[in-house]
Enzyme design. Structure first.
Site, PDB file in Angstrom:
ATOM      1  N   GLU A  10       0.803  -1.220   0.000  1.00 25.77           N
ATOM      2  CA  GLU A  10       0.000   0.000   0.000  1.00 25.77           C
ATOM      3  C   GLU A  10       0.837   1.271   0.000  1.00 25.77           C
ATOM      4  OE1 GLU A  10      -3.231   0.049   2.846  1.00 25.77           O
ATOM      5  OE2 GLU A  10      -3.380  -2.121   2.719  1.00 25.77           O
ATOM      6  N   ASP A  83      -2.214  -4.581   3.423  1.00 23.83           N
ATOM      7  CA  ASP A  83      -2.283  -4.858   4.864  1.00 23.83           C
ATOM      8  C   ASP A  83      -3.267  -5.979   5.200  1.00 23.83           C
ATOM      9  OD1 ASP A  83      -0.567  -2.769   5.082  1.00 23.83           O
ATOM     10  OD2 ASP A  83      -2.098  -1.318   5.718  1.00 23.83           O
ATOM     11  N   ASP A  85      -5.944  -6.407   6.921  1.00 23.05           N
ATOM     12  CA  ASP A  85      -7.168  -5.989   7.586  1.00 23.05           C
ATOM     13  C   ASP A  85      -8.248  -5.848   6.519  1.00 23.05           C
ATOM     14  OD1 ASP A  85      -6.571  -3.644   6.258  1.00 23.05           O
ATOM     15  OD2 ASP A  85      -6.004  -2.535   8.044  1.00 23.05           O
ATOM     16  N   GLU A  87      -9.711  -3.318   5.052  1.00 21.81           N
ATOM     17  CA  GLU A  87      -9.440  -2.432   3.921  1.00 21.81           C
ATOM     18  C   GLU A  87      -8.361  -3.030   3.025  1.00 21.81           C
ATOM     19  OE1 GLU A  87     -11.282   0.261   3.220  1.00 21.81           O
ATOM     20  OE2 GLU A  87     -12.477  -0.078   5.019  1.00 21.81           O
ATOM     21  N   TYR A 288       5.277   2.530  10.828  1.00 20.07           N
ATOM     22  CA  TYR A 288       4.082   3.152  10.306  1.00 20.07           C
ATOM     23  C   TYR A 288       3.287   3.899  11.374  1.00 20.07           C
ATOM     24  CZ  TYR A 288       0.320   3.740   7.062  1.00 20.07           C
ATOM     25  OH  TYR A 288      -0.602   4.287   6.240  1.00 20.07           O
ATOM     26  N   ARG A 290       0.050   5.107  11.224  1.00 17.55           N
ATOM     27  CA  ARG A 290      -1.408   4.957  11.334  1.00 17.55           C
ATOM     28  C   ARG A 290      -1.707   3.529  11.779  1.00 17.55           C
ATOM     29  NH1 ARG A 290      -1.338   9.021   6.943  1.00 17.55           N
ATOM     30  NH2 ARG A 290      -0.699   7.462   5.424  1.00 17.55           N
ATOM     31  N   HIS A 333      -0.719  -3.413  11.719  1.00 21.73           N
ATOM     32  CA  HIS A 333       0.650  -2.926  11.856  1.00 21.73           C
ATOM     33  C   HIS A 333       1.149  -3.116  13.271  1.00 21.73           C
ATOM     34  CE1 HIS A 333      -1.160  -0.585   8.521  1.00 21.73           C
ATOM     35  NE2 HIS A 333      -0.012  -0.853   7.946  1.00 21.73           N
TER      36      HIS A 333
END
Length: 798
Positions: A10, A83, A85, A87, A288, A290, A333
């Site tokens: 991403e 990632d 998850d 999304e 990371y 976020r 993350h």
DNA sequence: CAGTGAGCGAGCTTCCGCTTGACTT
């Protein structure tokens, strides 16, 4: 040269790191987040057709998609490594669909840490895209679209254009509105807090011992009675209690806790924190930024341990694993930590350094030993009284993690004196008072939210995600629902009664209270919209709505629930509410009658008009004999909800005449940009310390003269229709309401009208800005400037 | 910048979550 393998992640920074681990058979590229979304125009969801979503490639992603398409065709194998998850799974799916990836040569992989081992392991354990998780994401996306795009237009119609509502932002606004109402309704009560300083009754080992009374008195009378009793009372130590205590470090940072600490320690806004963190991340200094996870990789735990042992010794090290407990966390993350834990500081801007050091300390502290303390509570009894004084002391036996990091807290309590070292004391020891004093204190209303404390609350409710906290805060401000403001406090009187050597002294003192710094305040529009939403869409703005739908998204992800069924069950009743709300009249509370003006007998009311909140004196639909009603805008900080009749009436005191100067009346008023003096057609701002209600004629004249002097200095050359002026950015040419650049090599003092016109033609003559009729040259100048500004703003927006 | 506050009704606005740059004044 072409690679056999294409890996898509991403973030480009992540791609760079991973490429190093994988060798030259792998090309690692980034999708820059989502590449596809529901169509920008219109609903993008076909309600009639079982909620079929209509997707399109996002405007700014065409180039990325084109490149990835080309590279994926050339590659022998494509690895979708977004990632792990909801999304991320959807991003992988959209990539597969959009790039037309051949399923036989495409795999989905995930890794939990960015290390060579983890990534090579991931490649060895590929899987396929999990369609249930993708469906859960689609349900989330579609639900948000339905709520946002069906409710917002109702607001445009009922309240004001361009407003917005949504599952996340509307709840954020609700929190702020309801907190403000708690504050408006709060009645502060006063009480008396009693402190005493004691000495030993013999002189051998002098000390002074500070202590507090175990009760607080409600009235001054009670307080004085108590002091009178103390005059002749005997004091002695009736108990010494020692208790061991320990403190443990907080877990490493997530997005939300980083935003909170950076706000408390440095006063950063949440947006500021995120953009500084972004730079640190791109420079490879931190992981990371976020994330909702407090988890540290085994690599990080190991190197934290080594760093701690090196710097502080073995007894300071304590390996800890943290479990994330926030609602709805997806843990794709790690926690936010330094990439290299042996570096306590870095080079960079001062803000970057500060934030990095904060992250370093928090991470290191999280892997350190508990601090151990000994708390002592000493009780001092008073003869013939049930009341007791208490002194507390705290000894730090072992500092542990406190050596590195002390967390700040939101509620800065007034008295933080619990950490004193106590003198040597013994049971039954007799004491004499040096001073006993009672200070009047007041109960405090609940604190207004800061950006960061709002984020904290949102996270607790499971509303919003690490990537949206900062944008949500700025959206609700942009819409005008809330503002971030400082407020000056007010002076308050309080009493202090003290007694020394049997003599009681009563003093009246002053303090400043209610000062606010960078706090979130709701606006009238914010309150109005909130009330409308709560009344008509109670379910959607319920604090538990997100948590409820999240549970259902989880069921979709695990294959227990079909996403279209879930959406249908939500949408049917929701859409009925939408239709019903269209029939309701304008939201209530749009006008509020405050009372009657005792001077004129006219009605005083407040409401939101086209240009914002106004107070109105008189009624508009009166008979012709009545004069038109008078209007006055509400001042900054005044709310329709809480403004009093007196405050509203005072608004009509301005503008007022304060005398004459050079045969022209001086009028003091309050404009959009603060108080001013009008002198004919000219406006002069009042100074910071001038009060428009009391400012004098002399002071006004002084201000006018000051401004005249400035104006004089402003004009360098005056050729009537063309002028050379001194501006904020240096000299420039002014012509027909437009400004033109003055090249650096031109001597401004030697300019002629012809030369000016030549320069203007070179830059292209801009269309003349018509000045408002009947205005002087000077005001034409200013309107011209703003008009130009407005045009350039529009241009950049396009 | 410093007024205004009504009214025709074109064409526009808007959600949440993933990600970074791109412009100057």
């Amino acid at each position: 040269m072409q690679q056999d393998n294409l890996v898509i992640v991403e973030s480009p920074a992540k791609a760079k790191t991973i490429e190093k681990f994988l060798g030259d058979k792998f090309l690692v590229k980034s999708s820059y987040g989502h590449i596809r979304d529901l169509v920008k125009k219109g609903l993008g969801v076909d309600i009639e057709n079982n909620y079929k979503p209509e997707y399109e490639i996002s405007e700014d992603k065409h180039a990325v998609v084109k490149e990835l398409k080309k590279l994926s065709k050339e590659a022998k194998h494509v690895w979708l490594a977004s990632d792990e998850d909801r999304e991320g799974e959807a991003i992988a799916w959209h990539l597969q669909e959009t790039l037309n990836l051949d399923k036989s040569k495409t795999n989905r992989i995930v890794f939990h840490e960015i290390t060579k081992n983890a990534i090579q392991n991931a490649i060895k354990n590929p899987r396929d895209i999990d369609n249930n998780i993708v469906d859960a994401q689609q349900a989330r996306r579609i639900l948000d679209r339905l709520v946002g795009f069906e409710v917002s237009p109702i607001l445009w119609k009922k309240v004001k254009p361009s407003l917005s509502a949504g599952r996340v932002q509307s709840v954020a606004v609700r929190l702020i509105v309801e907190r403000e109402r708690e504050i408006i309704g709060f009645k502060s009560e006063s009480f008396y807090k009693v402190c005493a300083i004691f000495n030993p009754d013999s002189a051998e080992n002098p000390f002074s011992l500070k202590s507090d009374l175990n009760v607080k008195f409600k009235t001054l009378k009670e307080t004085e009675e108590f002091l009178n009793h103390c005059k002749s009372a005997k004091f002695s130590i009736s108990g010494i209690e020692k208790k061991p205590a320990k403190k443990s470090p907080s877990p490493p940072f997530t997005t939300s806790t980083l935003q909170q600490e950076a706000s408390r320690k440095f006063g950063f806004s949440v947006g500021q924190t995120m953009s500084i963190a972004q730079r640190l991340y791109e420079a490879g200094k931190i992981t990371y930024m976020r994330t909702d996870s407090t988890n540290l990789s085994s690599f990080a735990i190991d190197s934290a341990k080594n760093t701690i042992i090196n710097l502080y010794g073995t007894k300071y090290s304590n390996v800890r694993q943290y479990k994330t407990k926030s609602k709805g966390a997806q843990e794709a993350h790690e926690a936010i930590r330094p990439t290299e834990l042996e570096n306590p500081s870095i080079s960079g801007t001062s803000q970057e350094k500060k934030l990095y050091e904060l992250i370093w300390k928090r991470t290191i502290a999280s892997q350190m030993s508990d601090a151990s303390l000994e708390k002592t509570v000493v009780t001092i009894s008073i003869s013939d009284s049930e009341y007791k004084f208490q002194a507390t002391g705290e000894i730090l036996l072992f500092d542990g993690f406190l050596k590195v990091y002390i967390e700040s807290s939101d509620d800065e309590t007034e008295d933080g004196d619990s950490g004193d070292l106590l003198p040597p004391l013994r049971e039954n020891q007799k004491l004499v008072y040096n001073e006993i004093s009672a200070t009047e204190r007041f109960t405090q209303h609940p604190a207004r939210y800061t950006e960061a404390s709002l984020v904290k609350k949102m996270e607790e409710l499971g509303i919003g995600r690490p990537s949206t906290y900062a944008p949500t805060v700025s959206t609700i401000m942009q819409r005008g629902y809330v503002t971030k403001e400082d407020r000056q406090g007010e002076q308050r009187e309080y009493f202090r009664v003290s007694m020394k050597k049997g003599i009681i002294k009563k003093e009246k003192k002053h303090e400043i209270t209610g000062t606010e710094k960078s706090k979130l305040f709701p606006s009238d529009i914010g309150m109005l919209v909130n009330d409308f939403l709560v009344e008509n869409f109670r379910k959607v703005v319920d604090y538990n709505f997100t948590a409820n739908v999240e549970e259902q998204f989880d069921e979709i992800a695990s294959g227990e629930l079909e996403w279209t069924k879930m959406i249908d069950k939500f949408y049917k009743p929701f859409h009925i509410d939408i239709e019903k709300s269209k029939d309701t009249s304008r939201p209530a509370a749009s006008e509020k009658v405050l009372g009657v003006d005792p001077k004129t007998g006219k009605q005083v009311s407040v409401r939101i008009a086209r240009f914002g909140p106004v107070a109105q004196l008189g009624v508009s639909d009166d008979t012709q004999s009545e004069a038109k009603p008078m209007y006055a805008s509400l001042k900054k900080g005044q709310l329709i909800e809480s403004i009093s009749l007196e405050e509203a009436l005072k608004l009509f005191d301005l503008p007022r005449e304060i005398g004459k100067y050079e045969d022209t009346v001086l009028v003091v008023g309050l404009g959009r940009f603060g108080p001013y003096v009008r002198f004919g057609k000219q406006f002069v701002s009042l100074g910071k310390n001038d009060d428009p209600y009391t400012v004098t004629q002399e002071r006004a004249i002084e201000l006018i003269e000051e401004k005249r002097l400035k104006e004089k200095e402003k004009v360098i050359k005056n050729f009537e229709d063309v002028q050379v002026l001194n501006g904020r950015f240096g000299p420039y040419i002014f012509f027909e309401g437009n400004n033109y650049k003055l090249p650096k090599d031109v001597d401004k003092d030697a300019l002629t009208r012809e030369k000016c016109m030549e320069l203007i033609e070179q830059q292209g003559v801009k269309p003349a800005k018509a000045s408002k009729s009947g205005k002087s040259d000077k005001s034409a100048k200013t309107t011209g400037m703003t008009a130009k500004k407005a045009v350039s703003v529009k241009k950049t927006k396009k």
